[in-house]
Design a protein around this motif. Structure first.
Motif, PDB file in Angstrom:
ATOM      1  N   LEU A  43      -4.746   1.220   1.132  1.00 34.18           N
ATOM      2  CA  LEU A  43      -6.032   1.736   0.658  1.00 34.18           C
ATOM      3  C   LEU A  43      -6.142   3.248   0.831  1.00 34.18           C
ATOM      4  O   LEU A  43      -7.157   3.837   0.470  1.00 34.18           O
ATOM      5  CB  LEU A  43      -7.176   1.045   1.413  1.00 34.18           C
ATOM      6  CG  LEU A  43      -7.331  -0.461   1.169  1.00 34.18           C
ATOM      7  CD1 LEU A  43      -8.408  -1.039   2.089  1.00 34.18           C
ATOM      8  CD2 LEU A  43      -7.672  -0.752  -0.291  1.00 34.18           C
ATOM      9  N   ASP A  44      -5.102   3.848   1.400  1.00 31.93           N
ATOM     10  CA  ASP A  44      -5.062   5.300   1.603  1.00 31.93           C
ATOM     11  C   ASP A  44      -6.272   5.784   2.404  1.00 31.93           C
ATOM     12  O   ASP A  44      -6.921   6.773   2.052  1.00 31.93           O
ATOM     13  CB  ASP A  44      -4.990   6.022   0.256  1.00 31.93           C
ATOM     14  CG  ASP A  44      -4.474   7.451   0.391  1.00 31.93           C
ATOM     15  OD1 ASP A  44      -3.819   7.749   1.412  1.00 31.93           O
ATOM     16  OD2 ASP A  44      -4.742   8.271  -0.509  1.00 31.93           O
ATOM     17  N   ILE A  45      -6.557   5.078   3.501  1.00 33.51           N
ATOM     18  CA  ILE A  45      -7.654   5.485   4.385  1.00 33.51           C
ATOM     19  C   ILE A  45      -7.298   6.834   5.013  1.00 33.51           C
ATOM     20  O   ILE A  45      -6.207   6.990   5.561  1.00 33.51           O
ATOM     21  CB  ILE A  45      -7.905   4.424   5.480  1.00 33.51           C
ATOM     22  CG1 ILE A  45      -8.240   3.066   4.849  1.00 33.51           C
ATOM     23  CG2 ILE A  45      -9.013   4.870   6.414  1.00 33.51           C
ATOM     24  CD1 ILE A  45      -9.468   3.046   3.987  1.00 33.51           C
ATOM     25  N   PRO A  46      -8.183   7.814   4.942  1.00 33.56           N
ATOM     26  CA  PRO A  46      -7.866   9.156   5.468  1.00 33.56           C
ATOM     27  C   PRO A  46      -7.589   9.135   6.970  1.00 33.56           C
ATOM     28  O   PRO A  46      -8.174   8.337   7.722  1.00 33.56           O
ATOM     29  CB  PRO A  46      -9.129   9.971   5.156  1.00 33.56           C
ATOM     30  CG  PRO A  46      -9.836   9.212   4.076  1.00 33.56           C
ATOM     31  CD  PRO A  46      -9.525   7.773   4.311  1.00 33.56           C
ATOM     32  N   GLY A  47      -6.699  10.016   7.386  1.00 33.15           N
ATOM     33  CA  GLY A  47      -6.464  10.227   8.807  1.00 33.15           C
ATOM     34  C   GLY A  47      -5.652   9.160   9.508  1.00 33.15           C
ATOM     35  O   GLY A  47      -5.650   9.082  10.737  1.00 33.15           O
ATOM     36  N   ARG A  48      -4.943   8.338   8.740  1.00 26.80           N
ATOM     37  CA  ARG A  48      -4.141   7.279   9.363  1.00 26.80           C
ATOM     38  C   ARG A  48      -2.677   7.674   9.530  1.00 26.80           C
ATOM     39  O   ARG A  48      -1.964   7.092  10.342  1.00 26.80           O
ATOM     40  CB  ARG A  48      -4.230   5.990   8.545  1.00 26.80           C
ATOM     41  CG  ARG A  48      -5.608   5.363   8.505  1.00 26.80           C
ATOM     42  CD  ARG A  48      -6.063   4.959   9.900  1.00 26.80           C
ATOM     43  NE  ARG A  48      -7.350   4.309   9.877  1.00 26.80           N
ATOM     44  CZ  ARG A  48      -8.514   4.921  10.096  1.00 26.80           C
ATOM     45  NH1 ARG A  48      -8.524   6.235  10.350  1.00 26.80           N
ATOM     46  NH2 ARG A  48      -9.651   4.265  10.083  1.00 26.80           N
ATOM     47  N   LEU A  49      -2.208   8.642   8.733  1.00 23.74           N
ATOM     48  CA  LEU A  49      -0.802   9.034   8.761  1.00 23.74           C
ATOM     49  C   LEU A  49      -0.687  10.549   8.833  1.00 23.74           C
ATOM     50  O   LEU A  49      -1.544  11.272   8.316  1.00 23.74           O
ATOM     51  CB  LEU A  49      -0.088   8.541   7.499  1.00 23.74           C
ATOM     52  CG  LEU A  49       0.055   7.032   7.307  1.00 23.74           C
ATOM     53  CD1 LEU A  49       0.469   6.736   5.878  1.00 23.74           C
ATOM     54  CD2 LEU A  49       1.058   6.452   8.289  1.00 23.74           C
ATOM     55  N   THR A  50       0.380  11.007   9.454  1.00 24.14           N
ATOM     56  CA  THR A  50       0.649  12.441   9.478  1.00 24.14           C
ATOM     57  C   THR A  50       0.938  12.930   8.056  1.00 24.14           C
ATOM     58  O   THR A  50       1.452  12.181   7.223  1.00 24.14           O
ATOM     59  CB  THR A  50       1.864  12.762  10.363  1.00 24.14           C
ATOM     60  OG1 THR A  50       3.012  12.057   9.863  1.00 24.14           O
ATOM     61  CG2 THR A  50       1.619  12.366  11.814  1.00 24.14           C
TER      62      THR A  50
END
Length: 245
Positions: free
Chosen positions: A160-167
């Motif tokens: 879902l491309d949730i912000p702030g989950r991946l570098t």
């Protein structure tokens, strides 16, 4: 003390589809005393799922990183529990080549299930084994652990491309294949500790039949339906992307 037959009976009582795909997250200690120990637990799961596909996470994220960047498919130990480490060494088990979030699989379609994970630059890409769980309409069995250990939810957040989950940046990691060939697998990494908040959806899962509880030995277990979980999480996270923040 539990026998293998006791554990087989518990799996049947839980209604696990013996012909389907089952991912297991586990705490061996939670199960209690078992005749033959951890090997008997694996024997029971393998026998029960002999006509299906049995999968365990064999993650190495805790120690494969920039200062120790080489993941050896055959030799790097799993960092997520005794059963996962013993399972990956069982005859016929195939491990995927992802440097931090590998899985090990045994049974129907195992080779296809683990194939290609090293092609993705995130831990739980939709095209990886984590996404294939949804394609298989898999069940997830949490033995003595709760939703905080459910890696699949990380996957849904990624898809879902949730912000702030991946570098944003990549870390250069390498996978050493069974034939000792080394390949580069640059990775974006998970950020923070959002999994510690996954328990926030437990009641929602239970009330909407995405999850139910039972027992396996002494352990409280949660049985999760990947399709229903994904539908609920998609709705919840689109409404509130900060649900697990």
């Amino acid at each position: 003390m539990y026998t293998k037959q006791d554990l087989l009976d518990h799996l049947k009582e839980l209604g696990i589809d013996e012909n389907g795909t089952l991912l297991v997250h586990s705490s061996m200690k939670s199960i209690g005393e078992v005749e033959g120990g951890a090997d008997t637990v694996l024997d029971a799961l393998i026998e029960y799922m002999k006509n299906g596909l049995l999968v365990f996470p064999t993650h190495t994220w805790s120690y494969i990183k920039s200062e120790n960047p080489r993941f050896d498919v055959m030799d790097s130990p799993s960092c997520v529990g005794l059963l996962t480490e013993l399972f990956r060494k069982r005859p016929g088990v195939i491990r995927s080549w992802h440097p931090t979030h590998s899985v090990a699989a045994l049974g129907k379609g195992a080779s296809d299930f683990v194939a290609g994970n090293e092609q993705f630059d995130t831990p739980c890409a939709r095209g990886s084994s984590w996404g294939k769980l949804l394609d298989h309409k898999a069940s997830i069995l949490l033995i003595g652990v709760d939703l905080r250990r459910c890696t699949y939810i990380h996957g849904v957040e990624e898809w879902l491309d949730i912000p702030g989950r991946l570098t944003d940046e990549h870390e250069m990691l390498y996978t050493i294949l069974p034939d000792n060939t080394e390949i580069s697998v640059p990775q974006r990494r998970h950020i923070g500790h959002t999994s510690e908040k996954y328990g926030r959806v437990e009641d929602v899962f239970l009330h909407n039949d995405a999850m139910y509880k039972g027992h396996f030995g002494d352990a409280t277990v949660r049985v999760c339906d990947t399709e229903k979980m994904t539908d609920l999480l998609t709705h919840l996270l689109k409404e509130d992307p900060e649900l697990f923040s």
